[in-house]
Design a protein around this motif. Structure first.
Motif, PDB file in Angstrom:
ATOM      1  N   ARG A  35      84.922 -37.850  75.754  1.00  0.00           N
ATOM      2  CA  ARG A  35      83.845 -37.573  74.058  1.00  0.00           C
ATOM      3  C   ARG A  35      83.968 -38.981  73.285  1.00  0.00           C
ATOM      4  NH1 ARG A  35      86.210 -32.226  74.324  1.00  0.00           N
ATOM      5  NH2 ARG A  35      84.813 -31.250  74.829  1.00  0.00           N
ATOM      6  N   ARG A  36      85.337 -38.986  72.773  1.00  0.00           N
ATOM      7  CA  ARG A  36      85.371 -40.645  72.187  1.00  0.00           C
ATOM      8  C   ARG A  36      84.382 -41.964  72.605  1.00  0.00           C
ATOM      9  NH1 ARG A  36      91.398 -40.716  70.301  1.00  0.00           N
ATOM     10  NH2 ARG A  36      91.459 -38.865  68.617  1.00  0.00           N
ATOM     11  N   LEU A  37      84.416 -41.245  74.146  1.00  0.00           N
ATOM     12  CA  LEU A  37      83.351 -43.138  74.942  1.00  0.00           C
ATOM     13  C   LEU A  37      81.917 -42.643  74.441  1.00  0.00           C
ATOM     14  CD1 LEU A  37      85.848 -44.101  77.784  1.00  0.00           C
ATOM     15  CD2 LEU A  37      85.339 -44.888  76.128  1.00  0.00           C
ATOM     16  N   VAL A  38      81.673 -41.566  75.068  1.00  0.00           N
ATOM     17  CA  VAL A  38      80.343 -41.211  74.614  1.00  0.00           C
ATOM     18  C   VAL A  38      80.395 -41.689  72.856  1.00  0.00           C
ATOM     19  CG1 VAL A  38      79.035 -39.919  74.415  1.00  0.00           C
ATOM     20  CG2 VAL A  38      80.167 -39.275  76.433  1.00  0.00           C
ATOM     21  N   ALA A  50      75.054 -42.073  75.918  1.00  0.00           N
ATOM     22  CA  ALA A  50      75.343 -41.683  77.450  1.00  0.00           C
ATOM     23  C   ALA A  50      76.043 -40.133  76.943  1.00  0.00           C
ATOM     24  CB  ALA A  50      77.184 -42.123  76.883  1.00  0.00           C
ATOM     25  N   ALA A  51      76.402 -39.588  77.600  1.00  0.00           N
ATOM     26  CA  ALA A  51      76.569 -37.906  77.943  1.00  0.00           C
ATOM     27  C   ALA A  51      77.667 -37.096  78.489  1.00  0.00           C
ATOM     28  CB  ALA A  51      75.652 -37.291  78.542  1.00  0.00           C
ATOM     29  N   TYR A  52      78.364 -36.405  78.191  1.00  0.00           N
ATOM     30  CA  TYR A  52      79.263 -36.488  78.124  1.00  0.00           C
ATOM     31  C   TYR A  52      78.893 -34.975  79.520  1.00  0.00           C
ATOM     32  CZ  TYR A  52      84.221 -33.854  77.794  1.00  0.00           C
ATOM     33  OH  TYR A  52      85.123 -32.475  78.632  1.00  0.00           O
ATOM     34  N   VAL A  53      80.095 -34.684  80.743  1.00  0.00           N
ATOM     35  CA  VAL A  53      79.860 -33.955  82.281  1.00  0.00           C
ATOM     36  C   VAL A  53      81.198 -33.951  82.525  1.00  0.00           C
ATOM     37  CG1 VAL A  53      78.732 -33.251  84.005  1.00  0.00           C
ATOM     38  CG2 VAL A  53      78.096 -34.741  82.148  1.00  0.00           C
ATOM     39  N   PRO A  54      81.946 -32.295  82.169  1.00  0.00           N
ATOM     40  CA  PRO A  54      82.623 -32.226  82.308  1.00  0.00           C
ATOM     41  C   PRO A  54      83.177 -31.530  83.435  1.00  0.00           C
ATOM     42  CG  PRO A  54      82.889 -30.572  80.637  1.00  0.00           C
ATOM     43  CD  PRO A  54      81.309 -31.384  80.488  1.00  0.00           C
ATOM     44  N   MET A  55      84.228 -32.009  84.184  1.00  0.00           N
ATOM     45  CA  MET A  55      84.618 -30.921  85.592  1.00  0.00           C
ATOM     46  C   MET A  55      84.781 -30.084  85.708  1.00  0.00           C
ATOM     47  SD  MET A  55      87.213 -31.953  88.788  1.00  0.00           S
ATOM     48  CE  MET A  55      88.647 -30.526  87.823  1.00  0.00           C
ATOM     49  N   VAL A 124      69.104 -40.983  78.699  1.00  0.00           N
ATOM     50  CA  VAL A 124      70.819 -40.833  78.791  1.00  0.00           C
ATOM     51  C   VAL A 124      70.732 -41.876  80.091  1.00  0.00           C
ATOM     52  CG1 VAL A 124      73.092 -40.492  79.831  1.00  0.00           C
ATOM     53  CG2 VAL A 124      71.610 -38.838  78.033  1.00  0.00           C
ATOM     54  N   ARG A 125      71.563 -42.488  79.766  1.00  0.00           N
ATOM     55  CA  ARG A 125      72.169 -43.847  80.419  1.00  0.00           C
ATOM     56  C   ARG A 125      73.666 -44.199  81.465  1.00  0.00           C
ATOM     57  NH1 ARG A 125      70.028 -48.877  77.094  1.00  0.00           N
ATOM     58  NH2 ARG A 125      70.550 -50.229  79.405  1.00  0.00           N
ATOM     59  N   LEU A 126      74.501 -43.604  80.815  1.00  0.00           N
ATOM     60  CA  LEU A 126      75.375 -44.114  81.261  1.00  0.00           C
ATOM     61  C   LEU A 126      76.126 -41.988  81.295  1.00  0.00           C
ATOM     62  CD1 LEU A 126      78.408 -45.165  81.505  1.00  0.00           C
ATOM     63  CD2 LEU A 126      78.855 -45.196  79.431  1.00  0.00           C
ATOM     64  N   VAL A 127      77.077 -41.440  82.197  1.00  0.00           N
ATOM     65  CA  VAL A 127      77.146 -39.924  82.264  1.00  0.00           C
ATOM     66  C   VAL A 127      78.838 -40.315  82.309  1.00  0.00           C
ATOM     67  CG1 VAL A 127      77.625 -38.370  83.705  1.00  0.00           C
ATOM     68  CG2 VAL A 127      75.633 -39.314  83.213  1.00  0.00           C
ATOM     69  N   VAL A 128      79.234 -40.043  81.107  1.00  0.00           N
ATOM     70  CA  VAL A 128      81.356 -39.964  81.625  1.00  0.00           C
ATOM     71  C   VAL A 128      81.363 -38.675  81.452  1.00  0.00           C
ATOM     72  CG1 VAL A 128      82.935 -39.996  79.947  1.00  0.00           C
ATOM     73  CG2 VAL A 128      80.894 -41.747  79.926  1.00  0.00           C
TER      74      VAL A 128
END
Length: 211
Positions: A35-38, A50-55, A124-128
Motif C-alpha cells: 500500500r505504501r508503494l502504491v 499504481a494499484a494494489y492486488v493482494p493474493m 493503471v500502469r503498475l500493479v503491486v
C-alpha cells in the motif's frame, strides 16, 4: 529508496502494465509495504498510476475449506485458488487495459474473501501484488514468478511476525491459547515453506529501512 525503484518500473515495460510482486512469510508486512508503494508511486506520477492486488483475495472460503477438511490449514498453499490468481495476473499483465478489472480482497474481520472488493482501473500502469507464495515452485504456484517483472522478498524476524500473528488471531476471535496453537500448527510451517523461495527474489527488503 523502494518507492524510487517502483516508480522506475512504470515506464520500463512498453505496451503493457508492469507487475511488482512482494513475497514473504505470514505477517512480514507485505500488505503494508504494498500500500505504501502504491501511494508513493501515485504521489509521484499521479493518482491511479499504481494499484494494489493482494493474493489473499484468492483464499478459499471457509465453506470450501470445511468441505475439503482444510480449515485447520488455512493459509497453506492448497487453501488458495492458485489458478484464479494466475489467470488474474495474466489478465492484468497482458490484456489491453480497456475496462476496469475487479479483483477480490480479503476481510480479516470476517476471515473471508470478498468478491470485487478492489478495482484496477484502465489507466493503471503498475500493479503491486503481494502474498506468501509468489516465489513458490509448487503445483500452480510455479507459474507466478514468470508473470512478475520483479519480485521482492520482505524479510522480517520470526519473533516480530509471530507477535503480529498472535494479535491478528486474537482480534479475529481466537483465544490466546487457540491462536498460539494455530501459529505452531499452521503459520510456522507455512513460513518455512515461504522461506524456501527467498533466493528466487530480485531483492531482499527489510521493512522500515528502505522505504
Amino acid at each position: 529508496m523502494l518507492v524510487d525503484d517502483a516508480v522506475a518500473l512504470v515506464p520500463s515495460i512498453p505496451g503493457r502494465r508492469a507487475v511488482l510482486g512482494l513475497a514473504g512469510a505470514p505477517a512480514a508486512g507485505k500488505s503494508t509495504l504494498a500500500r505504501r508503494l502504491v501511494s508513493g508511486v501515485d504521489a509521484r506520477l499521479g493518482a491511479d498510476t499504481a494499484a494494489y492486488v493482494p493474493m489473499d483475495g484468492f483464499h478459499l472460503s471457509n465453506a470450501q475449506l470445511d468441505r475439503l477438511g482444510l480449515r485447520g490449514r488455512k493459509g497453506a498453499p492448497e487453501t488458495f485458488d492458485v489458478d484464479g490468481y494466475v489467470h488474474l495476473l495474466r489478465r492484468l499483465r497482458d490484456a489491453p487495459p480497456e475496462r476496469p478489472v475487479y479483483v477480490p480482497d480479503f476481510d480479516r474481520r470476517l476471515e473471508e474473501p470478498v468478491a470485487a472488493g478492489l478495482v484496477v482501473l484502465p489507466q493503471v500502469r503498475l500493479v503491486v501484488t503481494e502474498g506468501n507464495y509468489l516465489a513458490d515452485d509448487g503445483p500452480g504456484w510455479e507459474q507466478v514468478r514468470a508473470l512478475l517483472d520483479e519480485l521482492w522478498y520482505v524479510d522480517t524476524p520470526r519473533q516480530v511476525r509471530e507477535r503480529r500473528l498472535l494479535r491478528r488471531h486474537v482480534r479475529g476471535g481466537r483465544s490466546e491459547s487457540e491462536a498460539r496453537a494455530f501459529i505452531a500448527a499452521s503459520e510456522r510451517p507455512n513460513a518455512r515453506r515461504v522461506e524456501r523461495g527467498r533466493d528466487r527474489a530480485n531483492r531482499i527488503v527489510v521493512p522500515g529501512r528502505q522505504l
